[in-house]
Design an enzyme around this catalytic site. Structure first.
Site, mmCIF file in Angstrom:
data_model
loop_
_atom_site.group_PDB
_atom_site.id
_atom_site.type_symbol
_atom_site.label_atom_id
_atom_site.label_comp_id
_atom_site.label_asym_id
_atom_site.label_seq_id
_atom_site.Cartn_x
_atom_site.Cartn_y
_atom_site.Cartn_z
ATOM 1 N N HIS A 103 57.608 13.535 41.591
ATOM 2 C CA HIS A 103 57.044 14.131 40.377
ATOM 3 C C HIS A 103 57.915 13.613 39.234
ATOM 4 O O HIS A 103 59.121 13.396 39.415
ATOM 5 C CB HIS A 103 57.161 15.653 40.363
ATOM 6 C CG HIS A 103 56.487 16.354 41.499
ATOM 7 N ND1 HIS A 103 57.081 16.540 42.706
ATOM 8 C CD2 HIS A 103 55.268 16.940 41.580
ATOM 9 C CE1 HIS A 103 56.256 17.203 43.501
ATOM 10 N NE2 HIS A 103 55.153 17.455 42.857
ATOM 11 N N ASP A 106 61.139 15.324 38.956
ATOM 12 C CA ASP A 106 62.137 15.135 40.031
ATOM 13 C C ASP A 106 63.119 14.051 39.629
ATOM 14 O O ASP A 106 64.329 14.219 39.761
ATOM 15 C CB ASP A 106 61.489 14.661 41.353
ATOM 16 C CG ASP A 106 60.420 15.585 41.872
ATOM 17 O OD1 ASP A 106 60.502 16.781 41.593
ATOM 18 O OD2 ASP A 106 59.513 15.086 42.575
ATOM 19 N N GLU A 234 45.101 16.442 46.120
ATOM 20 C CA GLU A 234 45.705 17.074 47.303
ATOM 21 C C GLU A 234 45.235 18.526 47.397
ATOM 22 O O GLU A 234 45.691 19.375 46.626
ATOM 23 C CB GLU A 234 47.233 16.990 47.168
ATOM 24 C CG GLU A 234 47.962 17.519 48.370
ATOM 25 C CD GLU A 234 49.474 17.334 48.250
ATOM 26 O OE1 GLU A 234 49.926 16.298 47.697
ATOM 27 O OE2 GLU A 234 50.201 18.221 48.697
ATOM 28 N N GLU A 270 47.428 17.342 53.368
ATOM 29 C CA GLU A 270 48.729 17.833 53.844
ATOM 30 C C GLU A 270 48.521 18.821 54.992
ATOM 31 O O GLU A 270 47.714 19.754 54.899
ATOM 32 C CB GLU A 270 49.488 18.508 52.688
ATOM 33 C CG GLU A 270 50.794 19.120 53.153
ATOM 34 C CD GLU A 270 51.749 19.455 52.016
ATOM 35 O OE1 GLU A 270 51.777 18.708 51.009
ATOM 36 O OE2 GLU A 270 52.470 20.451 52.134
ATOM 37 N N HIS A 273 48.983 22.533 54.218
ATOM 38 C CA HIS A 273 47.921 23.049 53.344
ATOM 39 C C HIS A 273 46.664 23.310 54.163
ATOM 40 O O HIS A 273 45.931 24.269 53.906
ATOM 41 C CB HIS A 273 47.603 22.051 52.234
ATOM 42 C CG HIS A 273 48.738 21.830 51.280
ATOM 43 N ND1 HIS A 273 48.640 20.974 50.209
ATOM 44 C CD2 HIS A 273 49.986 22.348 51.235
ATOM 45 C CE1 HIS A 273 49.784 20.979 49.525
ATOM 46 N NE2 HIS A 273 50.618 21.801 50.139
ATOM 47 N N ASP A 298 50.193 13.944 53.467
ATOM 48 C CA ASP A 298 51.498 14.581 53.337
ATOM 49 C C ASP A 298 51.834 15.140 54.709
ATOM 50 O O ASP A 298 51.253 16.143 55.159
ATOM 51 C CB ASP A 298 51.492 15.669 52.251
ATOM 52 C CG ASP A 298 51.867 15.090 50.883
ATOM 53 O OD1 ASP A 298 51.968 13.846 50.770
ATOM 54 O OD2 ASP A 298 52.073 15.870 49.940
ATOM 55 N N ASP A 309 53.779 28.184 52.948
ATOM 56 C CA ASP A 309 53.941 26.733 53.035
ATOM 57 C C ASP A 309 55.395 26.426 53.419
ATOM 58 O O ASP A 309 56.229 26.235 52.547
ATOM 59 C CB ASP A 309 53.603 26.182 51.632
ATOM 60 C CG ASP A 309 53.311 24.712 51.623
ATOM 61 O OD1 ASP A 309 53.177 24.132 52.707
ATOM 62 O OD2 ASP A 309 53.200 24.152 50.518
ATOM 63 N N ASP A 311 56.564 23.853 54.963
ATOM 64 C CA ASP A 311 56.888 22.426 54.771
ATOM 65 C C ASP A 311 57.939 21.928 55.752
ATOM 66 O O ASP A 311 58.954 21.334 55.349
ATOM 67 C CB ASP A 311 57.379 22.170 53.340
ATOM 68 C CG ASP A 311 56.242 22.124 52.328
ATOM 69 O OD1 ASP A 311 55.102 21.845 52.725
ATOM 70 O OD2 ASP A 311 56.507 22.351 51.137
ATOM 71 N N ASP A 341 56.286 15.276 53.102
ATOM 72 C CA ASP A 341 56.405 16.385 52.150
ATOM 73 C C ASP A 341 56.973 17.561 52.948
ATOM 74 O O ASP A 341 56.274 18.524 53.265
ATOM 75 C CB ASP A 341 55.032 16.710 51.546
ATOM 76 C CG ASP A 341 55.153 17.655 50.363
ATOM 77 O OD1 ASP A 341 56.263 18.161 50.139
ATOM 78 O OD2 ASP A 341 54.146 17.891 49.675
#
Ligand code: XUL
Ligand code: CO
Length: 440
Positions: A103, A106, A234, A270, A273, A298, A309, A311, A341
Site C-alpha cells: 500500500h 506501507d 479483492e 484471498e 476472505h 492473496d 481475518d 491472515d 497476505d
C-alpha cells in the site's frame, strides 16, 4: 560487511529436498525445477506482503508491539521507511521471492498534509526503484491505503462527504503513478471501508453508484497515463465494515457487470476472505475462474475456530492443492501471483520467524503444484467430470443446450422414454483419490 537485519539467516534459503531436517531450507520449492514445461517460480510467482511482513509490530486490540524489528527503530520517518525497505529487499533476496506488494502508506509515511504524503511517496518510490534495479525483484501490485486514515472511517469512494471521496481519488492517482513507475504488473482495489455499519444512515444505491464512478475515474486515469497493469478487485464480506459491498466473487462480478466495469477488472481472491464470506477458498477461486476473471491470489488461511481475518500463512496442503488445481486448469494467473497476505503470530517475535512462515507457505504451494500437475496429467478428476456430464454431448442433452427444444418438446420426450437412470456422484471415491495423490 553491509548491515543485516536477519543475522540468523546467513545465506539464501536452499532447496534441500523432502528429507531435509534444516528448518531454514525448502523441502519442495525448487525454483528452477520444471513442472509441465514451466519453472516452479514461473508457476507460483510468490510475493511478500509489505504491510504484514515489514510493517507489522505484533500489536493487537489487547496489547502493543511485541516483535523485534530493528528496521522500525529510526526516529526520522523517512530514515525508518528506508531502513524498512533495506530489510525488505534483504528478506526478498534471502527467500528467493521475486515479487512484493504494497500500500502507498506501507512504503512511505503519512505526512502532516496530503501534499507531504505525496512527496514522501515519491521519495520512497525513487528508493524502491533503485533497489528493484539492483536485485531484479519486481512489483506484483501496488494499492492505496484507503482505510487507515481517520477521514476514511465512513468509506473512501463511498464516503458521504464528496471532499473525502475527492481526497481518496487523488490518493489513488498517486498510488497508480507509483505503481506504474515501479513497473507494477497489477493494481489492487480492496474496499476495506467501502460498505456500511448501519442502514439507518446509509443509501446503498447511491454508495454503489459512487463506487462505480470512483472506479471509472481510475480506469480513465490508467488509460491516460498508459499504465498497462491489470486492475484487480479483492472481495471481502466484512471487517472492518459490518457489510462490505465487494462481499464475495459473485457479488463483485455482478457489481462490475452492472456498472460497465467488467472488462477492466479481474479478481484478487484471498483465502481468509473466502472463509469469512462463508465459502471455501476453492469456491471463490472456482467462481472467479469460471467467469474468466481469476487474476491473482492473496495466499493465506483463517482459523476454523476464529471468526475473523487471522491472515495465517497457508500450511494446509489440502487447501493449497485444491487452489493449485484451479490455477493450473486455467493455465496460471497471467500477470497475477501468489501474494502471502499473511502475518506471523504475535508470539513469533524473532525476525527469523518471518522466514519459517514464508518457507512453509512456499513449500505447501510447491508441493500442491506437483500434486496438481500429476492429477491433471492423469486426467483423474477431469475424466470423471467429463463423463458425468456426457449425457449433454448428444441426443436430447445436446438439443437442450443448442436451444432446439422447449418445455413442450421435453414433456413429449419424457413421456416416450423410460425413467432416468441415477448415477452416483462418487464423492467419497473422489476424496480418496485426491488423498492418494496428496499422501503419495
Ligand atoms: C485486508 C486485505 C488487504 C488487501 C490490500 O483484509 O487483504 O491487505 O490485500 O489492501
Ligand atoms: Co488481501
Amino acid at each position: 560487511m553491509p548491515k543485516t537485519y536477519f543475522p540468523k539467516v546467513q545465506k539464501p534459503i536452499p532447496f534441500e529436498g523432502a528429507e531435509s531436517k534444516d528448518p531454514l531450507s525448502f523441502r519442495f520449492y525448487n525454483k528452477h525445477q520444471l513442472v509441465g514445461g514451466k519453472t516452479m517460480s514461473d508457476h507460483l510467482r510468490f510475493s511478500v506482503a509489505y504491510w504484514h511482513t515489514l510493517m507489522s509490530s505484533g500489536s493487537d486490540i489487547f496489547g502493543g508491539a511485541s516483535f523485534q524489528r530493528e528496521w522500525r527503530t529510526a526516529a526520522n520517518p523517512i530514515d525508518r521507511a528506508k531502513e524498512t525497505m533495506d530489510a525488505a529487499f534483504e528478506l526478498f533476496g534471502k527467500l528467493g521471492i521475486e515479487y512484493y506488494c504494497f500500500h502507498d502508506r506501507d512504503i512511505a509515511p503519512e505526512g502532516d498534509t496530503f501534499a507531504q504524503s505525496c512527496r514522501n511517496l515519491e521519495t520512497m518510490v525513487a528508493y524502491a526503484k533503485q533497489l528493484q534495479k539492483a536485485t531484479g525483484v519486481k512489483l506484483l501490485w501496488g494499492t492505496a491505503n484507503l482505510f487507515s486514515h481517520a477521514m476514511y472511517s465512513q468509506g473512501a469512494g463511498t464516503n458521504p462527504n464528496a471532499h473525502i471521496m475527492a481526497t481518496a481519488a487523488a490518493q489513488v492517482k498517486h498510488a497508480l503513478e507509483a505503481t506504474k513507475e515501479l513497473g507494477g504488473e497489477n493494481y489492487v482495489f480492496w474496499g476495506g471501508r467501502e460498505g456500511y455499519e448501519s442502514l439507518l444512515n446509509t443509501d446503498i444505491k447511491r454508495e454503489q453508484e459512487q463506487m462505480a464512478r470512483f472506479l471509472h475515474m481510475a480506469v480513465d486515469y490508467k488509460k491516460k497515463i498508459g499504465f498497462h497493469g491489470q486492475f484487480l478487485i479483492e472481495p471481502k464480506p466484512a471487517e472492518p465494515m459490518k457489510h462490505q459491498y465487494d462481499s464475495d466473487a459473485a457479488a463483485t462480478l455482478y457489481f462490475l457487470q452492472s456498472h460497465d466495469l467488467l472488462e477492466h477488472f479481474k479478481l484478487n481472491i484471498e483465502a481468509n476472505h473466502a472463509t469469512l464470506a462463508g465459502h471455501t477458498f476453492e469456491h471463490e477461486l472456482a467462481v472467479a475462474s469460471a467467469a474468466g476473471k481469476l487474476g491473482s491470489v492473496d495466499a493465506n488461511r483463517g482459523d476454523m475456530l476464529l471468526g475473523w481475518d487471522t491472515d495465517q500463512f497457508p500450511t494446509d496442503i489440502y487447501s493449497t492443492t485444491l487452489a493449485m488445481l484451479i490455477i493450473l486448469k486455467q493455465n496460471g494467473l497471467g500477470s497475477g501471483g501468489l501474494n502471502f497476505d499473511a502475518k506471523v503470530r504475535r508470539s513469533s517475535v524473532d525476525p527469523t520467524d518471518l522466514f519459517y512462515a514464508h518457507i512453509g507457505g512456499m513449500d505447501m504451494f510447491a508441493k500442491a503444484l506437483l500434486i496438481s500437475q500429476r492429477i491433471i496429467e492423469d486426467k483423474s478428476l477431469s475424466g470423471f467430470i467429463e463423463e458425468r456430464y456426457s449425457s449433454f454431448k448428444s441426443g436430447i442433452g445436446a438439443k437442450i443446450m443448442a436451444g432446439e427444444v422447449g418445455l413442450q418438446d421435453l414433456e413429449a420426450w419424457v413421456l416416450q422414454n423410460d425413467a432416468p437412470v441415477h448415477q452416483s456422484a462418487r464423492q467419497e471415491m473422489l476424496e480418496n483419490l485426491l488423498n492418494s495423490y496428496i499422501v503419495a
